[in-house]
Design a protein around this motif. Sequence first.
Motif, PDB file in Angstrom:
ATOM      1  N   MET A  38     -46.979 -47.082  45.683  1.00  0.00           N
ATOM      2  CA  MET A  38     -48.254 -46.697  46.302  1.00  0.00           C
ATOM      3  C   MET A  38     -47.945 -46.277  47.747  1.00  0.00           C
ATOM      4  O   MET A  38     -48.432 -45.198  48.240  1.00  0.00           O
ATOM      5  N   LEU A  39     -47.325 -47.158  48.349  1.00  0.00           N
ATOM      6  CA  LEU A  39     -46.988 -46.777  49.869  1.00  0.00           C
ATOM      7  C   LEU A  39     -46.244 -45.643  50.036  1.00  0.00           C
ATOM      8  O   LEU A  39     -46.519 -44.755  51.065  1.00  0.00           O
ATOM      9  N   TYR A  40     -45.278 -45.186  49.268  1.00  0.00           N
ATOM     10  CA  TYR A  40     -44.475 -43.907  49.386  1.00  0.00           C
ATOM     11  C   TYR A  40     -45.472 -42.826  48.877  1.00  0.00           C
ATOM     12  O   TYR A  40     -45.322 -41.893  49.635  1.00  0.00           O
ATOM     13  N   ARG A  41     -46.086 -43.120  48.083  1.00  0.00           N
ATOM     14  CA  ARG A  41     -47.160 -41.963  47.742  1.00  0.00           C
ATOM     15  C   ARG A  41     -48.107 -41.653  49.010  1.00  0.00           C
ATOM     16  O   ARG A  41     -48.384 -40.400  49.183  1.00  0.00           O
ATOM     17  N   ASN A  42     -48.445 -42.650  49.639  1.00  0.00           N
ATOM     18  CA  ASN A  42     -49.342 -42.526  50.790  1.00  0.00           C
ATOM     19  C   ASN A  42     -48.583 -41.558  51.725  1.00  0.00           C
ATOM     20  O   ASN A  42     -49.185 -40.829  52.487  1.00  0.00           O
ATOM     21  N   ALA A  43     -47.187 -42.214  52.134  1.00  0.00           N
ATOM     22  CA  ALA A  43     -46.268 -41.064  52.847  1.00  0.00           C
ATOM     23  C   ALA A  43     -46.057 -40.013  52.533  1.00  0.00           C
ATOM     24  O   ALA A  43     -45.938 -39.034  53.411  1.00  0.00           O
ATOM     25  N   PRO A  45     -47.589 -37.800  49.913  1.00  0.00           N
ATOM     26  CA  PRO A  45     -48.574 -37.420  48.743  1.00  0.00           C
ATOM     27  C   PRO A  45     -48.179 -36.109  48.007  1.00  0.00           C
ATOM     28  O   PRO A  45     -48.695 -36.186  47.079  1.00  0.00           O
ATOM     29  N   ASN A  46     -47.616 -35.120  48.512  1.00  0.00           N
ATOM     30  CA  ASN A  46     -47.037 -34.064  47.837  1.00  0.00           C
ATOM     31  C   ASN A  46     -45.725 -33.986  47.116  1.00  0.00           C
ATOM     32  O   ASN A  46     -45.366 -32.915  46.426  1.00  0.00           O
TER      33      ASN A  46
END
Length: 97
Positions: A38-43, A45-46
């Motif tokens: 989730m933290l990776y996706r926040n950083a 997102p695309n």
Amino acid sequence: MEFRDINEQIIQKYKEDETLMIRLFVQWCANHELDPQMLYRNAYPNQPDNAALLSVMEEDDGLDELQIDNETMLDVLQLFGNEDLAFAVADEIQRLN
């Protein structure tokens, strides 16, 4: 040693170091009860799911006892050019404090 062999060794060493960076990130997240994906996706997102991150998350590499301090985690991420992820981690550090 040929130029090609040297290049292959450099690439292999970088991949090993990158895997270590991911392991440290996953462990840092575990230390703070955060979801690394989730933290990776926040950083990022695309971007699609990071296969290396998923692979490390599935492994049991025995780092459970390792405590990674916040400054070290930020330094390691920046060393590998993961500035966006470093910013996301810094935001989490502020939230945790």
